[in-house]
Design a protein around this motif. Structure first.
Motif, mmCIF file in Angstrom:
data_model
loop_
_atom_site.group_PDB
_atom_site.id
_atom_site.type_symbol
_atom_site.label_atom_id
_atom_site.label_comp_id
_atom_site.label_asym_id
_atom_site.label_seq_id
_atom_site.Cartn_x
_atom_site.Cartn_y
_atom_site.Cartn_z
ATOM 1 N N SER A 241 0.745 -1.192 -0.056
ATOM 2 C CA SER A 241 -0.032 0.027 0.186
ATOM 3 C C SER A 241 0.889 1.357 0.038
ATOM 4 O O SER A 241 1.865 1.231 0.437
ATOM 5 C CB SER A 241 -0.940 -0.002 1.281
ATOM 6 O OG SER A 241 -0.328 0.092 2.116
ATOM 7 N N THR A 243 2.083 5.206 -2.229
ATOM 8 C CA THR A 243 2.689 5.735 -3.174
ATOM 9 C C THR A 243 3.747 6.431 -3.106
ATOM 10 O O THR A 243 4.437 7.205 -3.942
ATOM 11 C CB THR A 243 1.525 6.575 -4.348
ATOM 12 O OG1 THR A 243 1.093 7.497 -3.567
ATOM 13 C CG2 THR A 243 0.519 5.584 -4.899
ATOM 14 N N LYS A 249 5.694 -1.489 -4.028
ATOM 15 C CA LYS A 249 5.190 -2.748 -4.461
ATOM 16 C C LYS A 249 6.105 -3.970 -4.863
ATOM 17 O O LYS A 249 5.740 -5.052 -5.172
ATOM 18 C CB LYS A 249 4.509 -2.368 -5.849
ATOM 19 C CG LYS A 249 3.352 -1.108 -6.108
ATOM 20 C CD LYS A 249 2.111 -1.667 -5.089
ATOM 21 C CE LYS A 249 1.037 -0.335 -4.946
ATOM 22 N NZ LYS A 249 1.402 0.791 -4.450
ATOM 23 N N SER A 282 -8.003 9.457 3.614
ATOM 24 C CA SER A 282 -6.702 9.045 3.322
ATOM 25 C C SER A 282 -6.775 7.549 3.445
ATOM 26 O O SER A 282 -6.291 6.774 2.842
ATOM 27 C CB SER A 282 -5.573 9.827 3.909
ATOM 28 O OG SER A 282 -5.871 11.119 3.645
ATOM 29 N N THR A 285 -8.376 5.919 0.429
ATOM 30 C CA THR A 285 -7.413 5.633 -0.627
ATOM 31 C C THR A 285 -6.278 4.831 -0.479
ATOM 32 O O THR A 285 -5.990 4.232 -1.498
ATOM 33 C CB THR A 285 -6.978 7.323 -0.911
ATOM 34 O OG1 THR A 285 -8.101 8.084 -0.983
ATOM 35 C CG2 THR A 285 -5.985 7.320 -1.790
ATOM 36 N N GLU A 286 -5.617 4.587 0.705
ATOM 37 C CA GLU A 286 -4.569 3.703 1.133
ATOM 38 C C GLU A 286 -5.197 2.218 0.946
ATOM 39 O O GLU A 286 -4.465 1.389 0.341
ATOM 40 C CB GLU A 286 -4.277 4.049 2.344
ATOM 41 C CG GLU A 286 -3.056 3.185 2.830
ATOM 42 C CD GLU A 286 -2.447 3.420 3.964
ATOM 43 O OE1 GLU A 286 -1.649 2.612 4.554
ATOM 44 O OE2 GLU A 286 -2.640 4.478 4.897
ATOM 45 N N ASP A 288 -7.999 1.162 -0.970
ATOM 46 C CA ASP A 288 -8.259 1.080 -2.206
ATOM 47 C C ASP A 288 -6.743 0.548 -3.224
ATOM 48 O O ASP A 288 -6.834 -0.363 -3.811
ATOM 49 C CB ASP A 288 -9.072 2.241 -2.931
ATOM 50 C CG ASP A 288 -10.432 2.355 -2.265
ATOM 51 O OD1 ASP A 288 -10.700 1.358 -1.579
ATOM 52 O OD2 ASP A 288 -10.850 3.483 -2.446
ATOM 53 N N ASP A 289 -5.796 1.468 -2.743
ATOM 54 C CA ASP A 289 -4.581 1.318 -3.545
ATOM 55 C C ASP A 289 -4.150 -0.145 -3.259
ATOM 56 O O ASP A 289 -3.512 -0.753 -3.918
ATOM 57 C CB ASP A 289 -3.470 2.314 -3.151
ATOM 58 C CG ASP A 289 -2.220 2.095 -3.709
ATOM 59 O OD1 ASP A 289 -2.153 2.311 -4.789
ATOM 60 O OD2 ASP A 289 -1.404 1.642 -2.840
ATOM 61 N N MET A 290 -4.011 -0.580 -2.059
ATOM 62 C CA MET A 290 -3.668 -1.908 -1.433
ATOM 63 C C MET A 290 -4.549 -3.021 -2.104
ATOM 64 O O MET A 290 -3.873 -3.984 -2.742
ATOM 65 C CB MET A 290 -3.925 -2.170 0.103
ATOM 66 C CG MET A 290 -3.392 -3.474 0.493
ATOM 67 S SD MET A 290 -3.967 -3.933 2.156
ATOM 68 C CE MET A 290 -5.751 -4.067 1.776
ATOM 69 N N ASN A 292 -6.035 -2.945 -5.022
ATOM 70 C CA ASN A 292 -5.814 -2.797 -6.352
ATOM 71 C C ASN A 292 -4.324 -3.773 -6.607
ATOM 72 O O ASN A 292 -4.074 -4.381 -7.577
ATOM 73 C CB ASN A 292 -5.605 -1.468 -6.821
ATOM 74 C CG ASN A 292 -7.252 -0.848 -7.109
ATOM 75 O OD1 ASN A 292 -8.081 -1.640 -7.306
ATOM 76 N ND2 ASN A 292 -7.244 0.271 -6.960
ATOM 77 N N ALA A 293 -3.506 -3.512 -5.511
ATOM 78 C CA ALA A 293 -1.978 -3.935 -5.772
ATOM 79 C C ALA A 293 -2.216 -5.227 -5.571
ATOM 80 O O ALA A 293 -1.422 -6.038 -6.349
ATOM 81 C CB ALA A 293 -1.084 -3.363 -4.718
ATOM 82 N N THR A 296 -3.500 -7.092 -8.589
ATOM 83 C CA THR A 296 -2.535 -6.937 -9.763
ATOM 84 C C THR A 296 -1.329 -7.770 -9.826
ATOM 85 O O THR A 296 -0.991 -8.509 -10.861
ATOM 86 C CB THR A 296 -2.059 -5.386 -9.958
ATOM 87 O OG1 THR A 296 -3.238 -4.672 -10.243
ATOM 88 C CG2 THR A 296 -1.067 -5.304 -11.094
#
Length: 557
Positions: A241, A243, A249, A282, A285-286, A288-290, A292-293, A296
């Motif tokens: 998580s 950016t 990642k 925040s 957002t964190e 959601d990013d995790m 997605n990672a 992927t």
């Protein structure tokens, strides 16, 4: 009927769990069926960094009580369907790597507690890895080559012990394995001269080597281990998580699925996640990013993901104590996102903690409710026993002068709490006891003598500062002395009270005596009169439950 069906379900699960030649579900099916889980933290993983032969001392070394099967039944009845059992093995291994029989037997007992309650059990190798010099498993090719035989021998012993267990038991390879710099987030992050690609790649290769050794040795033991679902962690159990750095990642990208003699479908990945929840936008957002990672870089490789630990990234203060609404909102959002992405979640250690595990009861019932309702829906009605369901007294035996019992053993803000009340069973007499409040720094303290059965203390900000660090009941004389505490509660600014959980600080032993059940119950509807919980906390808008009003117990329904 509901209880009967639960009993049938549990009995069927036990038969399946212990049956020979079980028809194993896939790892994806297991992860989906785990739903939400909990970690039995700071228990079988506790250690002092050295050899430990006293099983009870080892299990209780970090302040948790000896685990009882009733705790697992409580978790199951609340809606949790998986328990991760962290185990630290090196204090219980001889120079040849053989695990003490007594320790293996105790681990076996606890695993049975979980499975007999009808839940999944994830059994691992925990603080044999980690941040520090006492840990013998590190992410480097050199350490892998040095420790390969010992690591494989450890897993051979564990696998042989449990080879006949079925679907409900999963093995987890290692916990949070770090490089020689003890780098979190990604390999070589903590290197003084900065990121080094060659050394980082070596750390990632070592992780994959340990994972492959784990799979090889477990499969070779045969029995149900030939198809058992196995869990391998990323480097540091990092979840990828954020950016703020281009290498975050990498632990996901560099993680491979081990070659598996069982074929495809019986390996799962594990990561851990502790977002900051001070800002909910925040946080989302964190999170959601995790996810997605994870999709992927891990799920796309053909294996499901378990978030084997999750919670909040608090430092000196407890998020649950100081920003509870944010924590509850975070839990709701996190579990719903995990379910949406077919990811299992196993909460780290809170919910039921310290003495309340013995009752058993939840010390964070609202958080437990948020977790299970996020998964099952708002209409779900979990069974969540709390301290309010018990009448509790604490017997403290002081063994030397100035010894102290924790009335509240954590930091707190004087902007939120104005004082503390204490009720003793018997009058302590003169100059035996005092309440000691530790302020924001060394030398900042407040003392109040305790001479009656009821004592109320108002915090002195000029003496303590803006924060307190601990509140104790101190014995002032020499020799032994015993007192019984009926109640202690912090007083909030609005006048309401928050009951505390008491424990030994130093030089004393504390025993919790409790009774369950309400001998006198009166049913009534909600009123505007003053209402108290069974532990003495005043509430203004009681939900369903048992309370006290005008000296009598009654039920709001």
């Amino acid at each position: 009927m509901r209880n009967f069906l639960l009993m049938v379900s549990v009995a069927f699960s036990i038969i399946c769990a212990k049956a020979q030649d079980a028809d194993f579900e896939t790892a994806s099916e297991a992860v989906k069926n785990m739903k939400v889980g909990w970690n039995l933290g700071n228990t079988l993983d506790a250690n002092n960094g050295a050899r430990m032969t006293d099983i009870v001392q080892s299990e209780t070394y970090w302040g948790q009580p000896v685990t009882k099967p009733e705790l697992m039944t409580m978790m199951r009845n609340a809606g949790f369907n998986a328990i991760r059992v962290p185990v630290t093995w090196f204090p219980h291994m001889d120079n040849n790597g053989k695990v003490d029989a007594a320790w293996m037997n105790r681990v076996h007992e606890v695993v049975d507690y979980v499975i007999n309650a009808g839940m999944y059990c994830i059994l691992n190798v925990h603080h044999d890895t980690g941040d520090g010099s006492v840990h013998w498993l590190h992410a480097s090719s050199e350490v892998y080559n040095q420790q390969k035989a010992r690591y494989e021998y450890l897993w051979k012993q564990i696998a042989e012990e449990f080879k006949d267990y079925g679907n409900l038991l999963l093995f987890e390879s290692y916990n949070e394995m770090l490089d020689k710099y003890n780098s979190w987030c990604f390999a070589t992050y903590a290197r003084s001269s900065g990121y080094n690609e060659s050394e980082a790649n070596d750390a990632y290769q070592a992780i994959n080597s340990f994972a492959q050794s784990f799979v090889n040795v477990v499969r070779a033991t045969g029995g149900n281990n030939a198809k058992r679902n196995l869990v391998v962690n990323t480097y540091g159990a990092c979840c990828g998580s954020g950016t703020w750095n281009s290498h975050l990642k990498d632990p996901l990208k560099q993680m491979n699925i081990p070659d598996d003699p069982a074929g495809t479908g019986h390996i799962a990945f594990e990561v851990h996640c502790y977002p900051n929840v001070k800002n909910l936008s925040s946080m989302r957002t964190e999170v959601d990013d995790m996810f997605n990672a994870l999709k992927t870089h891990l799920i796309s490789k053909g294996a499901p993901v378990i978030i084997g630990e999750w919670g909040t990234a608090n430092d000196k203060e407890s998020d649950y104590d100081v920003r509870r609404e944010n924590v509850l909102s975070f839990a709701d959002y996190f579990v719903k996102k995990a379910k949406e992405n077919n990811v299992a979640t196993v909460y780290w250690m809170g919910l039921s903690d310290g003495p309340l595990r013995t009752l058993p009861a939840f010390n964070q019932p609202d958080l437990a409710e948020s977790i299970v309702k996020a998964y099952y829906g708002d209409s779900y009605s979990p069974v969540l026993p709390s301290i309010d369901d018990y009448t509790i007294e604490y017997t403290v035996t002081y063994q030397q002068q100035w010894s102290e019992m924790n009335l509240y053993g954590k930091a707190f803000s004087l902007n939120e709490y104005t004082g503390i009340v204490l009720d003793l069973k018997d009058s302590p007499g003169t100059d035996n006891l005092s309440i000691k409040v530790y302020g924001e720094s060394n030398g900042k303290e407040q003392y109040v003598n305790v001479t009656n059965t009821h004592t109320k203390v108002t915090f002195n900000a000029s003496a303590l500062g803006n924060t307190g660090q601990r509140i104790t009941l101190q014995y002032k004389k020499s020799g032994n002395y015993t007192a019984t505490v009926k109640r202690a509660a912090l007083i909030k600014k609005d006048g309401t009270e928050m009951p505390t959980e008491m424990s030994s600080f130093w030089g004393c032993t504390v025993n919790m005596n409790y009774t369950l059940g309400v001998p006198e119950v009166h049913f009534t509807q909600k009123t505007d009169d003053e209402i108290y919980t069974l532990s003495g906390m005043r509430v203004t808008d009681p939900g369903k439950g048992i309370y006290i009003r005008n000296g009598k117990k009654y039920v709001v329904r």
